[in-house]
Motif scaffolding. Structure first.
Motif, PDB file in Angstrom:
ATOM      1  N   ALA A  97     -12.423  21.493 -24.229  1.00 40.80           N
ATOM      2  CA  ALA A  97     -11.273  20.421 -23.709  1.00 40.80           C
ATOM      3  C   ALA A  97     -11.966  18.829 -24.352  1.00 40.80           C
ATOM      4  N   PHE A  98     -12.884  19.062 -24.656  1.00 38.88           N
ATOM      5  CA  PHE A  98     -13.209  17.577 -25.669  1.00 38.88           C
ATOM      6  C   PHE A  98     -12.465  17.901 -27.000  1.00 38.88           C
ATOM      7  N   SER A  99     -12.991  19.786 -27.492  1.00 40.44           N
ATOM      8  CA  SER A  99     -12.177  20.169 -29.134  1.00 40.44           C
ATOM      9  C   SER A  99     -10.375  19.651 -29.037  1.00 40.44           C
ATOM     10  N   GLN A 100      -9.833  20.280 -27.844  1.00 39.74           N
ATOM     11  CA  GLN A 100      -8.727  19.853 -27.897  1.00 39.74           C
ATOM     12  C   GLN A 100      -7.953  18.926 -28.470  1.00 39.74           C
ATOM     13  N   ASN A 101      -8.980  17.813 -27.652  1.00 37.34           N
ATOM     14  CA  ASN A 101      -8.107  16.207 -28.126  1.00 37.34           C
ATOM     15  C   ASN A 101      -8.931  15.281 -26.643  1.00 37.34           C
ATOM     16  N   GLN A 102      -9.396  14.535 -28.481  1.00 34.44           N
ATOM     17  CA  GLN A 102     -10.838  13.919 -28.261  1.00 34.44           C
ATOM     18  C   GLN A 102     -10.245  12.723 -27.858  1.00 34.44           C
ATOM     19  N   PHE A 103      -9.598  12.326 -28.330  1.00 31.07           N
ATOM     20  CA  PHE A 103      -8.966  11.067 -27.844  1.00 31.07           C
ATOM     21  C   PHE A 103      -8.645  10.611 -26.328  1.00 31.07           C
ATOM     22  N   MET A 104      -7.564  12.012 -26.101  1.00 32.61           N
ATOM     23  CA  MET A 104      -6.796  11.853 -24.153  1.00 32.61           C
ATOM     24  C   MET A 104      -8.534  12.105 -23.469  1.00 32.61           C
ATOM     25  N   PHE A 105      -9.075  13.183 -23.944  1.00 35.34           N
ATOM     26  CA  PHE A 105     -10.865  13.336 -23.140  1.00 35.34           C
ATOM     27  C   PHE A 105     -11.313  11.462 -22.710  1.00 35.34           C
ATOM     28  N   PHE A 106     -11.142  10.625 -23.395  1.00 35.98           N
ATOM     29  CA  PHE A 106     -11.610   9.193 -22.670  1.00 35.98           C
ATOM     30  C   PHE A 106     -10.570   8.211 -22.149  1.00 35.98           C
ATOM     31  N   ALA A 107      -9.492   8.699 -23.395  1.00 34.16           N
ATOM     32  CA  ALA A 107      -8.515   7.822 -22.405  1.00 34.16           C
ATOM     33  C   ALA A 107      -7.936   7.571 -21.401  1.00 34.16           C
ATOM     34  N   LEU A 108      -7.323   9.132 -20.912  1.00 29.67           N
ATOM     35  CA  LEU A 108      -7.754   9.186 -19.310  1.00 29.67           C
ATOM     36  C   LEU A 108      -8.935   8.891 -18.314  1.00 29.67           C
ATOM     37  N   PRO A 109      -9.250   8.892 -18.449  1.00 31.40           N
ATOM     38  CA  PRO A 109     -10.197   8.085 -17.148  1.00 31.40           C
ATOM     39  C   PRO A 109      -9.990   7.168 -17.291  1.00 31.40           C
ATOM     40  N   ILE A 110     -10.637   6.355 -18.251  1.00 31.11           N
ATOM     41  CA  ILE A 110     -10.107   4.532 -18.861  1.00 31.11           C
ATOM     42  C   ILE A 110      -8.573   4.310 -17.856  1.00 31.11           C
ATOM     43  N   ILE A 166      -6.272   2.129 -11.264  1.00 35.77           N
ATOM     44  CA  ILE A 166      -6.773   1.654  -9.906  1.00 35.77           C
ATOM     45  C   ILE A 166      -7.095   0.203  -9.525  1.00 35.77           C
ATOM     46  N   ILE A 167      -8.169  -0.051 -10.586  1.00 37.41           N
ATOM     47  CA  ILE A 167      -7.712  -2.014 -10.641  1.00 37.41           C
ATOM     48  C   ILE A 167      -6.004  -2.279 -10.249  1.00 37.41           C
ATOM     49  N   PHE A 174       0.623  -1.183   0.112  1.00 35.98           N
ATOM     50  CA  PHE A 174       0.277  -0.002   0.439  1.00 35.98           C
ATOM     51  C   PHE A 174       1.173   0.985  -0.119  1.00 35.98           C
ATOM     52  N   ALA A 175       2.070   1.084   0.597  1.00 29.97           N
ATOM     53  CA  ALA A 175       2.796   2.274   0.601  1.00 29.97           C
ATOM     54  C   ALA A 175       3.686   2.718  -0.858  1.00 29.97           C
ATOM     55  N   HIS A 176       3.830   1.107  -0.803  1.00 31.68           N
ATOM     56  CA  HIS A 176       4.378   1.293  -2.462  1.00 31.68           C
ATOM     57  C   HIS A 176       3.457   2.187  -3.427  1.00 31.68           C
ATOM     58  N   VAL A 177       2.269   1.958  -3.243  1.00 37.54           N
ATOM     59  CA  VAL A 177       1.436   1.718  -3.956  1.00 37.54           C
ATOM     60  C   VAL A 177       1.227   3.995  -4.135  1.00 37.54           C
ATOM     61  N   ALA A 178       0.888   4.052  -2.811  1.00 36.11           N
ATOM     62  CA  ALA A 178       0.551   5.678  -2.521  1.00 36.11           C
ATOM     63  C   ALA A 178       1.346   6.782  -2.482  1.00 36.11           C
ATOM     64  N   CYS A 181      -5.534  -1.782  -6.814  1.00 37.41           N
ATOM     65  CA  CYS A 181      -5.914  -2.223  -5.384  1.00 37.41           C
ATOM     66  C   CYS A 181      -5.087  -4.338  -5.591  1.00 37.41           C
ATOM     67  N   ARG A 182      -5.505  -4.896  -6.839  1.00 31.90           N
ATOM     68  CA  ARG A 182      -4.343  -5.940  -7.194  1.00 31.90           C
ATOM     69  C   ARG A 182      -3.024  -5.833  -7.005  1.00 31.90           C
ATOM     70  N   TYR A 183      -2.754  -4.995  -6.922  1.00 31.63           N
ATOM     71  CA  TYR A 183      -0.792  -5.402  -6.144  1.00 31.63           C
ATOM     72  C   TYR A 183      -0.768  -5.289  -4.816  1.00 31.63           C
TER      73      TYR A 183
END
Length: 121
Positions: free
Chosen positions: A63-76, A82-83, A9-13, A86-88
């Protein structure tokens, strides 16, 4: 003595804090894209700093007009990270399942296609 799970957990933090710090630093310094500087072509992440600036203002359309790909890719990517974190912490393993690997590989291919298409138009 610290338990193995607490060490993980310390490593992940530390990983997350360092990542957030570097991300904020890049946004604040507005570091120019070295790919665009060398080739005069937009890379898949060109416009991300401007996109984040618009997101901070709550202007999602700009924001979407600046970079449509990263608008969706960053949250994904954040969700997958995060997954994996948590697994680690839970198992000590970082490896993803086959479906996750396929999805992330697809995301990379889409990013490359996005970069090619945005430079053709």
């Amino acid at each position: 003595m610290m338990s193995l799970r607490k060490k993980r957990f310390a490593h992940v933090a530390v990983f997350w804090l360092l990542g957030i710090f570097l991300f904020i630093l890049v946004i604040q310094l507005e570091i120019p894209c070295w790919i665009k500087s060398l080739t005069h072509l937009d890379c898949p992440s060109c416009g991300t700093v401007r996109m984040m600036g618009y997101l901070k203002q709550g202007n999602f359309l700009s924001a979407f007009s600046q970079n449509q790909f990263m608008f969706f890719a960053l949250p994904i990517t954040a969700i997958f990270t995060i997954i994996a974190s948590c697994r680690y912490v839970k198992t000590g393993k970082i490896l993803q399942r086959k479906a996750e690997q396929l999805f992330l590989l697809t995301l990379i291919v889409i990013g490359i296609l996005f970069a090619v298409l945005r430079n053709l138009v």
